[in-house]
Design a protein around this motif. Sequence first.
Motif, PDB file in Angstrom:
ATOM      1  N   TRP A 158      38.184  41.864  32.863  1.00 15.23           N
ATOM      2  CA  TRP A 158      39.559  42.346  32.842  1.00 15.23           C
ATOM      3  C   TRP A 158      39.657  43.818  33.258  1.00 15.23           C
ATOM      4  O   TRP A 158      40.500  44.179  34.096  1.00 15.23           O
ATOM      5  N   ASP A 159      38.816  44.655  32.724  1.00 17.46           N
ATOM      6  CA  ASP A 159      38.873  46.079  33.062  1.00 17.46           C
ATOM      7  C   ASP A 159      38.564  46.305  34.538  1.00 17.46           C
ATOM      8  O   ASP A 159      39.205  47.149  35.194  1.00 17.46           O
ATOM      9  N   ARG A 160      37.597  45.574  35.052  1.00 16.13           N
ATOM     10  CA  ARG A 160      37.258  45.694  36.479  1.00 16.13           C
ATOM     11  C   ARG A 160      38.432  45.221  37.340  1.00 16.13           C
ATOM     12  O   ARG A 160      38.762  45.842  38.356  1.00 16.13           O
ATOM     13  N   PHE A 161      39.080  44.168  36.916  1.00 14.87           N
ATOM     14  CA  PHE A 161      40.248  43.658  37.631  1.00 14.87           C
ATOM     15  C   PHE A 161      41.353  44.713  37.686  1.00 14.87           C
ATOM     16  O   PHE A 161      41.905  45.001  38.751  1.00 14.87           O
ATOM     17  N   LEU A 162      41.677  45.314  36.544  1.00 15.15           N
ATOM     18  CA  LEU A 162      42.720  46.338  36.511  1.00 15.15           C
ATOM     19  C   LEU A 162      42.369  47.526  37.406  1.00 15.15           C
ATOM     20  O   LEU A 162      43.236  48.091  38.085  1.00 15.15           O
ATOM     21  N   ASP A 213      38.996  36.557  29.292  1.00 17.37           N
ATOM     22  CA  ASP A 213      38.246  37.728  28.866  1.00 17.37           C
ATOM     23  C   ASP A 213      38.839  38.140  27.526  1.00 17.37           C
ATOM     24  O   ASP A 213      39.905  38.749  27.465  1.00 17.37           O
ATOM     25  N   GLY A 214      38.158  37.764  26.445  1.00 17.01           N
ATOM     26  CA  GLY A 214      38.726  37.964  25.117  1.00 17.01           C
ATOM     27  C   GLY A 214      39.976  37.120  24.973  1.00 17.01           C
ATOM     28  O   GLY A 214      39.956  35.907  25.188  1.00 17.01           O
ATOM     29  N   GLN A 215      41.089  37.755  24.621  1.00 21.71           N
ATOM     30  CA  GLN A 215      42.360  37.040  24.496  1.00 21.71           C
ATOM     31  C   GLN A 215      43.111  36.957  25.820  1.00 21.71           C
ATOM     32  O   GLN A 215      44.144  36.295  25.907  1.00 21.71           O
ATOM     33  N   ARG A 216      42.609  37.598  26.851  1.00 23.14           N
ATOM     34  CA  ARG A 216      43.262  37.586  28.156  1.00 23.14           C
ATOM     35  C   ARG A 216      42.998  36.262  28.874  1.00 23.14           C
ATOM     36  O   ARG A 216      41.887  35.746  28.835  1.00 23.14           O
ATOM     37  N   THR A 217      44.019  35.757  29.541  1.00 25.60           N
ATOM     38  CA  THR A 217      43.883  34.543  30.344  1.00 25.60           C
ATOM     39  C   THR A 217      44.363  34.813  31.760  1.00 25.60           C
ATOM     40  O   THR A 217      44.830  35.919  32.082  1.00 25.60           O
ATOM     41  N   VAL A 218      44.303  33.806  32.590  1.00 32.34           N
ATOM     42  CA  VAL A 218      44.743  33.959  33.976  1.00 32.34           C
ATOM     43  C   VAL A 218      46.228  34.312  34.047  1.00 32.34           C
ATOM     44  O   VAL A 218      46.679  34.945  35.013  1.00 32.34           O
ATOM     45  N   LYS A 219      46.994  33.961  33.031  1.00 29.87           N
ATOM     46  CA  LYS A 219      48.408  34.350  33.021  1.00 29.87           C
ATOM     47  C   LYS A 219      48.548  35.869  33.004  1.00 29.87           C
ATOM     48  O   LYS A 219      49.459  36.429  33.635  1.00 29.87           O
ATOM     49  N   ASP A 220      47.652  36.550  32.289  1.00 27.64           N
ATOM     50  CA  ASP A 220      47.668  38.013  32.274  1.00 27.64           C
ATOM     51  C   ASP A 220      47.258  38.570  33.632  1.00 27.64           C
ATOM     52  O   ASP A 220      47.827  39.566  34.102  1.00 27.64           O
ATOM     53  N   ILE A 221      46.282  37.922  34.266  1.00 24.41           N
ATOM     54  CA  ILE A 221      45.860  38.324  35.610  1.00 24.41           C
ATOM     55  C   ILE A 221      47.042  38.254  36.568  1.00 24.41           C
ATOM     56  O   ILE A 221      47.322  39.195  37.331  1.00 24.41           O
ATOM     57  N   VAL A 222      47.752  37.131  36.552  1.00 21.22           N
ATOM     58  CA  VAL A 222      48.884  36.927  37.457  1.00 21.22           C
ATOM     59  C   VAL A 222      49.980  37.954  37.182  1.00 21.22           C
ATOM     60  O   VAL A 222      50.548  38.546  38.110  1.00 21.22           O
ATOM     61  N   ARG A 223      50.290  38.157  35.904  1.00 21.81           N
ATOM     62  CA  ARG A 223      51.364  39.085  35.552  1.00 21.81           C
ATOM     63  C   ARG A 223      51.079  40.488  36.087  1.00 21.81           C
ATOM     64  O   ARG A 223      51.963  41.139  36.657  1.00 21.81           O
ATOM     65  N   GLU A 224      49.857  40.963  35.919  1.00 21.97           N
ATOM     66  CA  GLU A 224      49.512  42.296  36.396  1.00 21.97           C
ATOM     67  C   GLU A 224      49.488  42.353  37.920  1.00 21.97           C
ATOM     68  O   GLU A 224      49.956  43.326  38.529  1.00 21.97           O
TER      69      GLU A 224
END
Length: 299
Positions: free
Chosen positions: A54-58, A84-95
Amino acid sequence: MKFAQVMYLARYYIMARFMNDKKPILAGMKLTHRCTLRCRQCPYWQRPVPDLGWDRFLEMLPRLREAGIRILILEGGEPLLWKDGQRTVKDIVREARKYFFCVGVTTNGTLALDVGADILWVSIDGLRETHDRLRGESFYRIISNIRNSDHPKIFANITINSINHMEIPALVKFLAPLVRGITIQLFYPYPESEDLLLTWEERANVLEQLIKLKRDGYPVSDSIPALEKLKNNTWVCEPWMIANVEPDGSFSQGCYLKNRTIDDNPCRLCGFAAHTEISLAYQLHWSAIMAGKDILGIF
């Protein structure tokens, strides 16, 4: 927003064509190699690597935008598995949607299609018996997930190979009422995958059938010029328009097959219709430009 997109694309074209400022505009980002299926034509589930963090993605998002990327396609493996922890692909898409004109997801469709991406591509490689032979028993589950999804832009993507090419017309007719459109690619023989390569005659025949289906009104989304030129690969690739991000966060500009195959000349067997389409659009083929507009909806 649409006006801003048009202006960006116009400037992008002018800078690339006349100033030789050739930046990529579309990136495929592999979030994971993990998958729910073991498809015969796919090498990635056989290449275990850690997922993109997640951090690398951001960290990468502003860098990708600065590099020129305006269209991001999230891939796998099966990208809907990513966590990644509580993060899912929905968080990836949103960001990601904060940075790009269009964010798409390619999925095998075995998980719920409830991700808020601009586009979902669902891989379907035949009617039930053929699809399950190639991908494992999953056809009915995928069709059920498509029917139960309220996502407005679900496309089917078919990888055409020596096993399924004869039933492509029947598959297109079956899928037509279920999806927004249908895109294709032609099987490419990765080192780990079974060789399902079409002969050139089979390739030309199936592409001609797709052209006929498109002319008959079926939702084949690839443009006729792209389908025609894929028969014998008589198109000039603009590989610099594409970039790739691997699960370790590494970034490369150029051909999708770059660093993914041992073939010294992967261009000769290329069947990536998306590359054909984006190259033809840059070369001002109107049908390819309109295919991009209809699929991506970015202007």
